[in-house]
Design an enzyme around this catalytic site. Structure first.
Site, PDB file in Angstrom:
ATOM      1  N   ARG A 117     -12.432  39.962 -14.423  1.00 13.02           N
ATOM      2  CA  ARG A 117     -11.997  39.504 -15.522  1.00 13.02           C
ATOM      3  C   ARG A 117     -11.746  40.490 -16.678  1.00 13.02           C
ATOM      4  O   ARG A 117     -12.391  40.374 -17.708  1.00 13.02           O
ATOM      5  CB  ARG A 117     -12.485  38.256 -16.034  1.00 13.02           C
ATOM      6  CG  ARG A 117     -12.844  37.174 -15.017  1.00 13.02           C
ATOM      7  CD  ARG A 117     -11.645  36.514 -14.584  1.00 13.02           C
ATOM      8  NE  ARG A 117     -11.003  35.419 -15.035  1.00 13.02           N
ATOM      9  CZ  ARG A 117     -11.387  34.426 -15.072  1.00 13.02           C
ATOM     10  NH1 ARG A 117     -12.623  33.886 -14.449  1.00 13.02           N
ATOM     11  NH2 ARG A 117     -10.599  33.272 -15.465  1.00 13.02           N
ATOM     12  N   GLN A 122      -5.683  41.337 -16.762  1.00 13.86           N
ATOM     13  CA  GLN A 122      -5.253  39.910 -17.098  1.00 13.86           C
ATOM     14  C   GLN A 122      -3.796  39.492 -16.596  1.00 13.86           C
ATOM     15  O   GLN A 122      -3.468  38.316 -16.204  1.00 13.86           O
ATOM     16  CB  GLN A 122      -5.096  39.674 -18.755  1.00 13.86           C
ATOM     17  CG  GLN A 122      -6.439  39.439 -19.269  1.00 13.86           C
ATOM     18  CD  GLN A 122      -6.381  39.586 -20.945  1.00 13.86           C
ATOM     19  OE1 GLN A 122      -5.037  39.714 -21.448  1.00 13.86           O
ATOM     20  NE2 GLN A 122      -7.488  39.257 -21.613  1.00 13.86           N
ATOM     21  N   ASP A 125      -4.464  37.927 -13.489  1.00 11.54           N
ATOM     22  CA  ASP A 125      -5.627  36.818 -13.255  1.00 11.54           C
ATOM     23  C   ASP A 125      -5.077  35.416 -12.937  1.00 11.54           C
ATOM     24  O   ASP A 125      -4.758  34.603 -13.733  1.00 11.54           O
ATOM     25  CB  ASP A 125      -6.199  36.944 -14.621  1.00 11.54           C
ATOM     26  CG  ASP A 125      -7.362  36.130 -14.756  1.00 11.54           C
ATOM     27  OD1 ASP A 125      -7.581  35.236 -13.784  1.00 11.54           O
ATOM     28  OD2 ASP A 125      -8.291  36.254 -15.746  1.00 11.54           O
ATOM     29  N   SER A 128      -6.848  32.517 -14.209  1.00  9.81           N
ATOM     30  CA  SER A 128      -6.675  32.069 -15.412  1.00  9.81           C
ATOM     31  C   SER A 128      -5.266  31.423 -15.387  1.00  9.81           C
ATOM     32  O   SER A 128      -5.003  30.165 -16.157  1.00  9.81           O
ATOM     33  CB  SER A 128      -6.636  33.312 -16.576  1.00  9.81           C
ATOM     34  OG  SER A 128      -7.896  33.454 -16.614  1.00  9.81           O
ATOM     35  N   TYR A 221     -19.373  34.797 -17.993  1.00 11.48           N
ATOM     36  CA  TYR A 221     -19.534  33.355 -17.215  1.00 11.48           C
ATOM     37  C   TYR A 221     -20.739  32.901 -17.705  1.00 11.48           C
ATOM     38  O   TYR A 221     -21.812  33.531 -18.505  1.00 11.48           O
ATOM     39  CB  TYR A 221     -19.854  33.622 -15.828  1.00 11.48           C
ATOM     40  CG  TYR A 221     -18.122  33.863 -15.100  1.00 11.48           C
ATOM     41  CD1 TYR A 221     -17.320  32.892 -15.078  1.00 11.48           C
ATOM     42  CD2 TYR A 221     -18.136  35.204 -14.755  1.00 11.48           C
ATOM     43  CE1 TYR A 221     -16.293  33.326 -14.376  1.00 11.48           C
ATOM     44  CE2 TYR A 221     -16.885  35.538 -14.200  1.00 11.48           C
ATOM     45  CZ  TYR A 221     -15.731  34.474 -14.068  1.00 11.48           C
ATOM     46  OH  TYR A 221     -14.495  34.832 -13.288  1.00 11.48           O
TER      47      TYR A 221
HETATM   48  P1  NAD Z   1     -15.425  28.715 -15.602  1.00  7.80           P
HETATM   49  O1  NAD Z   1     -14.313  28.055 -15.092  1.00  7.80           O
HETATM   50  O2  NAD Z   1     -16.229  29.753 -14.526  1.00  7.80           O
HETATM   51  O3  NAD Z   1     -16.312  27.828 -16.332  1.00  7.80           O
HETATM   52  C1  NAD Z   1     -15.772  26.979 -17.478  1.00  7.80           C
HETATM   53  C2  NAD Z   1     -16.715  26.972 -18.625  1.00  7.80           C
HETATM   54  O4  NAD Z   1     -17.973  26.222 -18.254  1.00  7.80           O
HETATM   55  C3  NAD Z   1     -17.289  28.261 -18.893  1.00  7.80           C
HETATM   56  O5  NAD Z   1     -16.617  28.520 -20.197  1.00  7.80           O
HETATM   57  C4  NAD Z   1     -18.926  28.219 -19.025  1.00  7.80           C
HETATM   58  O6  NAD Z   1     -19.255  28.848 -19.907  1.00  7.80           O
HETATM   59  C5  NAD Z   1     -18.746  26.549 -19.025  1.00  7.80           C
HETATM   60  N1  NAD Z   1     -20.058  26.090 -18.508  1.00  7.80           N
HETATM   61  C6  NAD Z   1     -20.993  26.336 -17.453  1.00  7.80           C
HETATM   62  N2  NAD Z   1     -22.015  25.776 -17.737  1.00  7.80           N
HETATM   63  C7  NAD Z   1     -22.212  25.002 -18.494  1.00  7.80           C
HETATM   64  C8  NAD Z   1     -23.007  23.863 -19.017  1.00  7.80           C
HETATM   65  N3  NAD Z   1     -23.930  23.699 -18.500  1.00  7.80           N
HETATM   66  N4  NAD Z   1     -22.643  23.273 -19.996  1.00  7.80           N
HETATM   67  C9  NAD Z   1     -21.556  23.652 -20.644  1.00  7.80           C
HETATM   68  N5  NAD Z   1     -20.447  24.377 -20.333  1.00  7.80           N
HETATM   69  C10 NAD Z   1     -20.704  25.174 -19.179  1.00  7.80           C
HETATM   70  O7  NAD Z   1     -14.778  29.748 -16.774  1.00  7.80           O
HETATM   71  P2  NAD Z   1     -13.328  30.597 -16.817  1.00  7.80           P
HETATM   72  O8  NAD Z   1     -12.442  29.833 -17.337  1.00  7.80           O
HETATM   73  O9  NAD Z   1     -13.017  31.194 -15.516  1.00  7.80           O
HETATM   74  O10 NAD Z   1     -13.919  31.690 -17.866  1.00  7.80           O
HETATM   75  C11 NAD Z   1     -14.960  32.584 -17.520  1.00  7.80           C
HETATM   76  C12 NAD Z   1     -15.007  33.761 -18.567  1.00  7.80           C
HETATM   77  O11 NAD Z   1     -14.027  34.494 -18.333  1.00  7.80           O
HETATM   78  C13 NAD Z   1     -14.880  33.289 -19.943  1.00  7.80           C
HETATM   79  O12 NAD Z   1     -15.725  34.167 -20.816  1.00  7.80           O
HETATM   80  C14 NAD Z   1     -13.520  33.739 -20.288  1.00  7.80           C
HETATM   81  O13 NAD Z   1     -13.242  34.092 -21.490  1.00  7.80           O
HETATM   82  C15 NAD Z   1     -13.440  35.018 -19.449  1.00  7.80           C
HETATM   83  N6  NAD Z   1     -11.960  35.596 -19.226  1.00  7.80           N
HETATM   84  C16 NAD Z   1     -11.621  36.806 -19.336  1.00  7.80           C
HETATM   85  C17 NAD Z   1     -10.298  37.057 -19.160  1.00  7.80           C
HETATM   86  C18 NAD Z   1      -9.974  38.523 -19.225  1.00  7.80           C
HETATM   87  O14 NAD Z   1     -10.666  39.223 -20.188  1.00  7.80           O
HETATM   88  N7  NAD Z   1      -9.248  39.097 -18.374  1.00  7.80           N
HETATM   89  C19 NAD Z   1      -9.535  36.219 -18.595  1.00  7.80           C
HETATM   90  C20 NAD Z   1      -9.853  34.896 -18.333  1.00  7.80           C
HETATM   91  C21 NAD Z   1     -11.236  34.724 -18.658  1.00  7.80           C
END
Ligand code: NAD
Length: 360
Positions: A117, A122, A125, A128, A221
């Site tokens: 990520r 991106q 991804d 996403s 994460y």
């Molecule tokens: P995910 O699907 O793994 O999880 C969804 C959300 O659930 C996360 O925000 C996580 O913090 C939250 N979560 C986990 N346990 C929890 C709890 N007990 N209570 C409340 N919330 C809880 O997440 P995702 O959508 O795959 O995103 C993961 C990370 O990757 C994020 O930081 C996102 O910004 C990042 N990301 C980066 C890029 C990039 O730069 N290329 C692209 C996409 C996502």
């Protein structure tokens, strides 16, 4: 270099790995594309649109690289040959997956879930792009199951208050759910255990619910909560949830069962007619009363746990996924248009889950 596009066989899977526009792009780079007959039908793309884009209809397993959406079945793994490349969702973190079988078959497999990520990746991804679809559709499902309006309405027959919407877990899907619920006129609030998300929630017009727990883990994460933190969180959420008409949950911790955020008692505390949409059903659910894949009514609250929401919007989900794959395939091509992945590139090294000198 040739790429084969399979017709998906998983239950309810209507997406397709490449759409005609992306096929045309690959063809213009000298890539031959072979599409299995009917591969696009779930996304309403007939074979002749693929041929018009320069593909041939035939056996996708004859190609150098096979692209797909859902993980292959046993029978589909059996069709792949030694040295062939496979790109798709391969569930590398699930306890049950086909990675071992692909490795034994000598297949060089790329799991889109394993693409790092990072900013540069991106465009590839797929987690996403598909989470965006799921987050949007979750709100539509909530609205469909609600007994109340989302927007505030001022009519001759009286005024209706806007729905209050709480999104638990604000990753990509959660952020899109907040933005979509806001566009529908809801009054939105977001909660996550990663405090950095507060700004993002505010940027889409939501309020931030602060429960004082910081569980930011590695790579952006969340980490799993300790037992004490979990109890504290469930208690605080039980109180908070009472005032919401709609709760959408998307909380995930990579490789772990979904965290339990909404207890049975919290559901009992909600107003009759409220709705919970639980997007974490595939890993057990964020709500104690969730039945994955089902719609149940408990304590007069409707709890919906849709599985594979992106497949319910196959046109745009396929279009976005195909663009992710195009970027990944382009990264694998050398200057002569031959497939020659450079494993000194961290994106390819991470995405590749089976190759000769790498263990699965
Ligand atoms: P995910 O699907 O793994 O999880 C969804 C959300 O659930 C996360 O925000 C996580 O913090 C939250 N979560 C986990 N346990 C929890 C709890 N007990 N209570 C409340 N919330 C809880 O997440 P995702 O959508 O795959 O995103 C993961 C990370 O990757 C994020 O930081 C996102 O910004 C990042 N990301 C980066 C890029 C990039 O730069 N290329 C692209 C996409 C996502």
């Amino acid at each position: 270099m040739s790429v084969g596009v399979v017709r998906e066989t998983a239950d309810g899977e209507r997406r397709v790995a490449l759409v005609p526009k992306v096929v045309a792009s690959l063809v213009s780079k000298g890539v031959d594309v072979v599409v299995e007959s009917g591969a696009g039908l779930g996304a309403l793309i007939p074979d002749d649109e693929y041929t018009a884009a320069g593909a041939t209809i035939g056996d996708p397993y004859s190609a150098d690289a096979v692209v797909r959406v859902a993980p292959p079945s046993d029978a589909e793994v059996g069709k792949l040959r030694d040295g062939q490349k496979l790109i798709g969702f391969l569930a590398p973190r699930n306890a049950e997956n086909q990675i071992g079988a692909l490795k034994s078959a000598g297949v060089e497999a790329y799991a889109v879930e394993a693409i790092p990520r990072i900013s540069r990746a991106q465009v590839m991804d797929a987690l996403s792009s598909q989470a965006n679809v799921a987050g949007y559709k979750a709100v539509i499902v909530a609205a469909d199951n609600a007994t109340r309006f989302f927007p505030m309405l001022t009519t001759a027959a009286g005024t209706v208050k806007p729905a209050t919407v709480l999104v638990l877990g604000v990753g990509v899907a959660g952020l899109q759910a907040l933005a979509t619920a806001k566009r529908l006129g809801g009054r939105t609030t977001g909660y996550d255990v990663r405090p950095e998300v507060a700004e993002q929630v505010k940027s889409v017009g939501g309020q931030w619910l602060d429960l004082g727990i910081d569980a930011a883990g590695e790579g952006g994460y969340a980490r799993e909560l300790t037992e004490d933190e979990r109890a504290q969180q469930q208690k605080a959420l039980e109180e908070a949830i009472k005032s919401f008409d709609v709760v959408i949950t998307t909380a995930l911790v990579p490789g772990r069962p979904a965290p339990r955020l909404v207890t049975a008692a919290a559901v009992e505390g909600m107003k009759p007619g409220s709705v919970v949409v639980d997007l974490a059903g595939e890993t057990g659910g964020n709500c104690e009363l969730t039945e994955p894949g089902e719609i149940v009514v408990k304590h007069d609250v409707t709890i919906v746990s849709p599985l594979n929401l992106p497949a319910t919007m196959p046109e745009h989900a396929s279009e976005l996924y195909a663009k992710n794959l195009l970027a990944l395939i382009e990264l694998m091509l050398d200057e002569n248009g031959a497939i020659a992945p450079d494993f000194s590139d961290e994106v390819l090294a991470s995405a590749c889950v089976t190759r000769e000198e790498v263990s699965a």
